[in-house]
Structures are given as structure tokens and as C-alpha cells.
Write an enzyme that holds these catalytic residues in place. Structure first.
Site, PDB file in Angstrom:
ATOM      1  N   SER A  16       0.822  -1.207   0.000  1.00  0.00           N
ATOM      2  CA  SER A  16       0.000   0.000   0.000  1.00  0.00           C
ATOM      3  C   SER A  16       0.857   1.259   0.000  1.00  0.00           C
ATOM      4  CB  SER A  16      -0.916   0.017   1.226  1.00  0.00           C
ATOM      5  OG  SER A  16      -1.718  -1.141   1.269  1.00  0.00           O
TER       6      SER A  16
HETATM    7  N1  SAH Z   1      -0.991  -3.809   3.684  1.00  0.00           N
HETATM    8  C1  SAH Z   1      -0.487  -4.682   2.654  1.00  0.00           C
HETATM    9  C2  SAH Z   1      -1.454  -4.615   1.493  1.00  0.00           C
HETATM   10  C3  SAH Z   1      -1.325  -5.706   0.525  1.00  0.00           C
HETATM   11  S1  SAH Z   1      -2.532  -5.648  -0.782  1.00  0.00           S
HETATM   12  C4  SAH Z   1       0.876  -4.164   2.247  1.00  0.00           C
HETATM   13  O1  SAH Z   1       1.106  -2.958   2.406  1.00  0.00           O
HETATM   14  O2  SAH Z   1       1.704  -4.920   1.765  1.00  0.00           O
HETATM   15  C5  SAH Z   1      -3.889  -6.506  -0.033  1.00  0.00           C
HETATM   16  C6  SAH Z   1      -3.672  -7.945   0.315  1.00  0.00           C
HETATM   17  O3  SAH Z   1      -4.950  -8.491   0.688  1.00  0.00           O
HETATM   18  C7  SAH Z   1      -3.158  -8.827  -0.814  1.00  0.00           C
HETATM   19  O4  SAH Z   1      -1.975  -9.444  -0.421  1.00  0.00           O
HETATM   20  C8  SAH Z   1      -4.287  -9.849  -1.023  1.00  0.00           C
HETATM   21  O5  SAH Z   1      -3.807 -11.149  -1.348  1.00  0.00           O
HETATM   22  C9  SAH Z   1      -4.959  -9.844   0.335  1.00  0.00           C
HETATM   23  N2  SAH Z   1      -6.342 -10.327   0.354  1.00  0.00           N
HETATM   24  C10 SAH Z   1      -7.358 -10.080  -0.519  1.00  0.00           C
HETATM   25  N3  SAH Z   1      -8.478 -10.704  -0.145  1.00  0.00           N
HETATM   26  C11 SAH Z   1      -8.177 -11.363   1.014  1.00  0.00           C
HETATM   27  C12 SAH Z   1      -8.917 -12.210   1.898  1.00  0.00           C
HETATM   28  N4  SAH Z   1     -10.204 -12.528   1.669  1.00  0.00           N
HETATM   29  N5  SAH Z   1      -8.284 -12.718   2.973  1.00  0.00           N
HETATM   30  C13 SAH Z   1      -6.989 -12.437   3.225  1.00  0.00           C
HETATM   31  N6  SAH Z   1      -6.231 -11.656   2.437  1.00  0.00           N
HETATM   32  C14 SAH Z   1      -6.816 -11.123   1.338  1.00  0.00           C
END
Ligand code: SAH
Length: 227
Positions: free
Chosen positions: A60
Site C-alpha cells: 500500500s
Molecule cells: N498492507 C499490505 C497490502 C497488501 S494488498 C501491504 O502494504 O503490503 C492486499 C492484500 O490483501 C493482498 O496481499 C491480497 O492477497 C490480500 N487479500 C485479498 N483478499 C483477502 C482475503 N479474503 N483474505 C486475506 N487476504 C486477502
């Protein structure tokens, strides 16, 4: 400019973006974002932009992480559920703000990398689970705070159930192109919702998978404002 000067400049940018909670600014000044992104992007670690972390996902944007953490109003004794660990960057920040973080990620390969990074940095108040975050973490519930980094169409019911009375949940909701960040407070009367403005997150997807093989150009730059 070296990475630590860039980090200080990033924190100044966070202030301009409206992040003024000293605890949030303090942890974001400590955490080395370059540790959470692929080597090809190191010099961009402190740009206020999301960056690719593989498997079609992104770390993010710092200003979005700052705003979400600030909106969460998290205190040092709290237990927090985080959905969408991704790179582990926001998890690391949360771990320094609260007593314990319960982090869920649906892509196993991302979670394994995040786990190694957190261990390397001796962050030991984080519990990680490879699962569909839509079910929450029933054995760990109820939580003081819940935060999600992927956008569902509607608030997942299991998450609402697992939020303590008096608790706060911060999450993006809505389809691509039409998402807002929401703060939801649970009180005796029910759930009070507050729209914190437009955002662009990856979708909240069902099921847990080993990996997500997507074609990625090496220096593809996601659109500004995407999370
Ligand atoms: N805060 C993280 C954001 C990653 S993007 C960072 O800064 O790295 C969002 C993440 O949510 C992705 O890795 C995606 O795989 C995950 N995601 C999406 N749907 C999900 C779910 N139902 N359960 C768990 N993770 C999920």
C-alpha cells in the site's frame, strides 16, 4: 539522497497528507519500507506510491497506510485483526502500535515472505494465518480493532461479529473505481459508519491460494493512488 533521508522526507509528506498522530508518524519513521519490496524497486521505497510485490498484489501507498492507522485510533494494549498482510509492511507498523496483531493473508507465498521479514526484524507480537480473511479469526475474537487492506463490496459479516463493543474497524468497501475507506464504530446502538474518502485497493477475494502467477513487467508502475 540515501534511503533514510528519503524516509524522513516521506514522513513530512505524510503530515501534508493529513497524518498528524504522533504515534503513527513515529512508527512510520522507524520502519524501513525497502525491506518489504522487491530489490528492483529499492530506490522507490519512499515514493508515496503503491509498488508491486508479486502475485498481482501491491504494497500500500504510505499515505494510505498512515491514514488508515490514524483512523484506527489504536492503543498500546489492544489486540488487532488485520486482513491482507501482503508484504507485511502495515503489519510491522501495527505491531509497534498495539499489543498483538492477528494477520491473515490468502496468498501463501506472500505470507511466507512477510513472516520471514517480520522475524528478521525481531517483531514477535504478530500471529499469522494463511486463510480467507472473510471468516475472520474466530478463536482470537473479539478484537479491539479490525483493519483490512482489500476492498469487499459489503462489510463481511464475520468481521462485524468479531469486533468488540466500543471497537473500531477501518476498511475499504466498494467495487473497483467506486471505493471508499470506511471507519465503522461498534457501540450499544449498533454500527456507526463514517466515509473517510475515495481510495483504490485490490479486491477482497474469497478462498486461500498457494500463489498467483500473473505476468508482471519488471518495472510496471501501478497508478498513483492505488493501494
Ligand atoms: N498492507 C499490505 C497490502 C497488501 S494488498 C501491504 O502494504 O503490503 C492486499 C492484500 O490483501 C493482498 O496481499 C491480497 O492477497 C490480500 N487479500 C485479498 N483478499 C483477502 C482475503 N479474503 N483474505 C486475506 N487476504 C486477502
Amino acid at each position: 539522497m540515501n534511503l533514510s533521508s528519503r524516509r524522513i522526507r516521506m514522513v513530512m509528506g505524510l503530515r501534508r497528507a493529513g497524518v498528524n498522530d504522533p504515534r503513527v508518524l513515529g512508527v512510520m519513521e522507524q520502519i524501513e519500507r525497502e525491506r518489504f519490496i522487491p530489490p528492483a524497486w529499492q530506490m522507490d521505497a519512499y515514493e508515496d506510491a503503491p509498488l508491486p510485490i508479486g502475485h498481482g498484489q501491491t504494497i500500500s501507498q504510505p499515505a494510505v497506510v498512515g491514514k488508515m492507522l490514524q483512523a484506527l485510533e489504536a492503543g498500546p494494549r489492544m489486540r488487532v485483526l488485520e486482513i491482507g498482510v501482503g508484504s507485511g509492511y502495515q503489519t510491522a507498523a501495527l505491531a509497534r502500535l498495539v499489543r498483538a496483531v492477528f494477520g491473515i493473508e490468502r496468498i501463501k507465498a506472500l505470507l511466507s515472505d512477510a513472516k520471514l521479514r517480520l522475524e528478521e526484524q525481531k517483531i514477535d507480537n504478530v500471529f499469522l494465518r494463511w486463510a480467507d480473511g472473510g471468516k475472520g479469526w474466530p478463536e482470537g475474537a473479539p478484537f479491539d480493532r479490525i483493519i483490512a487492506a482489500a476492498a469487499a463490496d459489503d462489510m463481511p459479516g464475520a468481521l462485524a461479529d468479531q469486533l468488540k463493543p466500543g471497537g473500531i474497524m477501518v476498511l475499504p468497501l466498494g467495487a473497483a473505481g467506486n471505493q471508499s475507506l470506511w471507519r465503522i464504530r461498534r457501540d450499544d446502538a449498533g454500527f456507526q459508519t463514517e466515509d473517510l474518502g475515495a481510495v483504490a485497493f485490490v479486491p477482497f477475494l474469497p478462498g486461500a491460494i498457494e500463489a498467483n502467477h500473473v505476468a508482471e513487467t519488471s518495472r510496471y508502475r501501478p497508478a498513483q493512488g492505488a493501494a
